[in-house]
Design an enzyme around this catalytic site. Structure first.
Site, short mmCIF file in Angstrom:
data_model
loop_
_atom_site.label_atom_id
_atom_site.label_comp_id
_atom_site.label_asym_id
_atom_site.label_seq_id
_atom_site.Cartn_x
_atom_site.Cartn_y
_atom_site.Cartn_z
N GLY A 1 0.76 -1.11 -0.45
CA GLY A 1 -0.26 -0.14 0.19
C GLY A 1 0.94 1.32 0.29
O GLY A 1 0.73 2.25 0.76
N ARG B 1 -13.63 7.66 4.36
CA ARG B 1 -14.53 6.73 4.02
C ARG B 1 -14.60 6.42 6.03
O ARG B 1 -15.92 5.92 6.44
CB ARG B 1 -13.68 5.25 4.31
N GLY C 1 -2.75 6.23 16.28
CA GLY C 1 -4.22 7.17 16.14
C GLY C 1 -4.99 7.71 15.22
O GLY C 1 -4.32 7.43 13.76
N PRO C 2 -5.57 8.81 15.03
CA PRO C 2 -5.66 9.68 13.50
C PRO C 2 -4.93 10.43 13.40
O PRO C 2 -4.30 10.98 13.88
CB PRO C 2 -6.63 10.46 14.34
N TYR D 1 -7.17 0.55 18.30
CA TYR D 1 -7.90 -0.22 18.84
C TYR D 1 -7.78 -1.36 18.77
O TYR D 1 -9.14 -3.17 18.56
CB TYR D 1 -9.23 0.10 18.13
N ASP E 1 -1.56 -7.65 -5.12
CA ASP E 1 -3.01 -7.65 -4.37
C ASP E 1 -2.80 -8.58 -3.29
O ASP E 1 -2.73 -9.69 -3.49
CB ASP E 1 -4.94 -7.47 -5.94
C1 HXC Z 1 -22.35 -1.79 4.88
C2 HXC Z 1 -19.98 -1.57 3.14
C3 HXC Z 1 -19.71 -0.45 3.32
C4 HXC Z 1 -20.26 -0.12 4.34
C5 HXC Z 1 -19.06 -1.61 1.84
N1 HXC Z 1 -19.87 -2.51 2.14
N2 HXC Z 1 -19.00 -0.45 2.37
N3 HXC Z 1 -21.39 -2.09 4.45
N4 HXC Z 1 -21.39 -0.42 5.09
N5 HXC Z 1 -20.34 1.23 4.59
C6 HXC Z 1 -19.75 -3.85 1.65
C7 HXC Z 1 -20.00 -3.39 0.82
O1 HXC Z 1 -21.76 -2.67 0.41
C8 HXC Z 1 -20.07 -5.25 -0.37
O2 HXC Z 1 -20.83 -6.25 0.28
C9 HXC Z 1 -19.30 -5.18 0.58
O3 HXC Z 1 -18.68 -4.45 1.55
C10 HXC Z 1 -17.55 -5.37 -0.42
O4 HXC Z 1 -17.50 -3.71 -1.19
P1 HXC Z 1 -16.69 -3.62 -2.16
O5 HXC Z 1 -17.03 -1.85 -2.28
O6 HXC Z 1 -17.07 -4.50 -3.20
O7 HXC Z 1 -15.52 -3.96 -1.31
P2 HXC Z 1 -13.91 -3.89 -1.94
O8 HXC Z 1 -14.10 -2.86 -3.21
O9 HXC Z 1 -13.60 -4.98 -2.35
O10 HXC Z 1 -13.46 -2.76 -0.94
C11 HXC Z 1 -12.85 -2.64 -0.28
C12 HXC Z 1 -13.20 -1.93 0.90
C13 HXC Z 1 -12.19 -0.01 0.66
C14 HXC Z 1 -12.29 -1.87 2.27
C15 HXC Z 1 -14.56 -2.00 1.61
O11 HXC Z 1 -12.95 0.79 1.71
C16 HXC Z 1 -11.15 0.04 0.30
O12 HXC Z 1 -10.90 -1.29 -0.80
N6 HXC Z 1 -10.45 0.33 1.14
C17 HXC Z 1 -9.03 0.19 0.69
C18 HXC Z 1 -8.28 1.35 1.33
C19 HXC Z 1 -8.51 2.08 2.84
O13 HXC Z 1 -9.71 2.33 3.36
N7 HXC Z 1 -8.17 2.94 3.62
C20 HXC Z 1 -7.96 3.01 4.76
C21 HXC Z 1 -7.71 2.06 5.58
S1 HXC Z 1 -7.32 2.95 7.47
P3 HXC Z 1 -22.34 -6.47 -0.63
O14 HXC Z 1 -22.37 -7.58 -0.31
O15 HXC Z 1 -23.43 -5.49 -0.68
O16 HXC Z 1 -21.39 -7.06 -1.59
C22 HXC Z 1 -7.56 2.05 8.49
C23 HXC Z 1 -7.42 2.60 10.40
C24 HXC Z 1 -8.13 3.26 10.08
O17 HXC Z 1 -6.90 0.68 8.56
C25 HXC Z 1 -7.43 3.75 11.56
C26 HXC Z 1 -8.26 5.24 11.36
C27 HXC Z 1 -8.29 6.67 13.02
#
Ligand code: HXC
Length: 281
Positions: free
Chosen positions: A16, A200, A190-191, A148, A67
């Site tokens: 990543g 997101r 943290g953030p 967390y 991937d």
């Molecule tokens: C409910 C959800 C949803 C939501 C997605 N889904 N978002 N369900 N509420 N908000 C569901 C979809 O409807 C689908 O289910 C399933 O999840 C898969 O969704 P896709 O979009 O097809 O998945 P994909 O393309 O593989 O995306 C993966 C992801 C996406 C995780 C959802 O966010 C992503 O690619 N993220 C990568 C980058 C990222 O997030 N980086 C930040 C990480 S931060 P159904 O049943 O409808 O098919 C981190 C630490 C945070 O990790 C700490 C912060 C303080």
């Protein structure tokens, strides 16, 4: 805060690494003399980052699409990585997360996060570890978890479960692979605002405003601060540190943990004076 050649001679791979914190670490490692390899899902993001960071730092950076959810893609990447020279370190940075009520998650949503964070991290670590051990080569694995990972957190259930698993992997393999000269540590941020996580996880202004109020140091983290911590853990100077996790969150999780810390948010000068015992006589 570091000698400019601190990471000279080190070849470091970052999952990543094309965006967010991965990119910030790549930049810092290059500034400090490392050779950096980034991987991720999106070719155009990797190419743009490699070009920009190479131009900015003058350091050697290459990229490869991978991937981490797909074991074959991980095998192909790791074989390619080794062809360019065995890496000295791996940074497990790639992650995914969903902010949602847990009762609203489908099994596909659960898998979407766990397949990246838990399984992808394990595939990558095992693929590299097998080669390092076979070659009797000392190495270093750094994984980005979250604060967390040990407390759990509502509304990010798959991420909390997966990050707890990555922490368990870090501790388990530190004990198992220590005799092979392989260190494993984790950082619990943290953030740290990044477009990927912020858009997101905190999609509304009212959520973003609240988050700084929850941090004792009163601000979010700067990418450079996290990159410097990662540098320390990957540098030879931290050679006796393994199986540990360093939190970098401005005190956020402890503010939530202390039973009375919340009182400070509700009390003013008058309140504190009112409960102070009066001097006798
Ligand atoms: C409910 C959800 C949803 C939501 C997605 N889904 N978002 N369900 N509420 N908000 C569901 C979809 O409807 C689908 O289910 C399933 O999840 C898969 O969704 P896709 O979009 O097809 O998945 P994909 O393309 O593989 O995306 C993966 C992801 C996406 C995780 C959802 O966010 C992503 O690619 N993220 C990568 C980058 C990222 O997030 N980086 C930040 C990480 S931060 P159904 O049943 O409808 O098919 C981190 C630490 C945070 O990790 C700490 C912060 C303080």
């Amino acid at each position: 805060m570091f000698r400019q050649d601190l990471l000279a001679g080190k070849r470091l791979a970052i999952t990543g690494g094309g965006s967010g914190l991965g990119r910030a670490m790549a930049q810092r490692f290059l500034e400090l003399g490392a050779e950096v390899v980034i991987c991720g899902r999106r070719e155009e993001v990797l190419a743009e980052t490699a070009e920009a960071l190479g131009a900015e730092t003058g350091g050697p950076i290459t990229w490869h699409v991978c991937d981490i959810r797909d074991p074959q893609s991980v095998e192909d990447f790791v074989a390619w990585l080794w062809q360019g020279g065995a890496p000295d370190g791996l940074v497990n940075n790639a992650a995914g997360n969903i902010l949602a009520r847990s009762q609203d998650l489908s099994h596909r949503a659960f898998d979407a996060v766990v397949n990246i964070v838990l399984k992808g991290t394990a595939y990558m670590t095992l693929a590299c570890g097998k080669r390092w051990i076979a070659e009797q080569r000392p190495a270093n694995v750094l994984s980005i978890v979250t604060s967390y990972a040990w407390t759990g957190s509502g509304y990010v259930l798959p991420s909390a479960m997966a990050k707890a698993g990555v922490l368990a992997m870090t501790q388990s393999l530190a004990a198992e692979w220590g005799p092979h000269g392989i260190r494993l540590n984790a950082i619990a941020p943290g953030p740290f605002p990044t477009p990927g996580a912020w858009d997101r996880l905190l999609p509304m202004d009212k959520l973003r405003d609240e988050i700084t109020k929850r941090i004792p140091l009163g601000r979010v983290g700067e990418h450079r601060e996290l990159a410097d911590l990662a540098t320390y853990l990957l540098a030879d100077g931290s050679g006796y540190v393994t199986g540990d996790v360093v939190t970098i969150d401005g005190g956020e999780w402890l503010k939530g943990a202390g039973q009375f810390t919340w009182v400070g948010d509700l009390m003013d000068e008058e309140d504190w004076a009112a409960i102070k015992p009066k001097k006798k006589g």
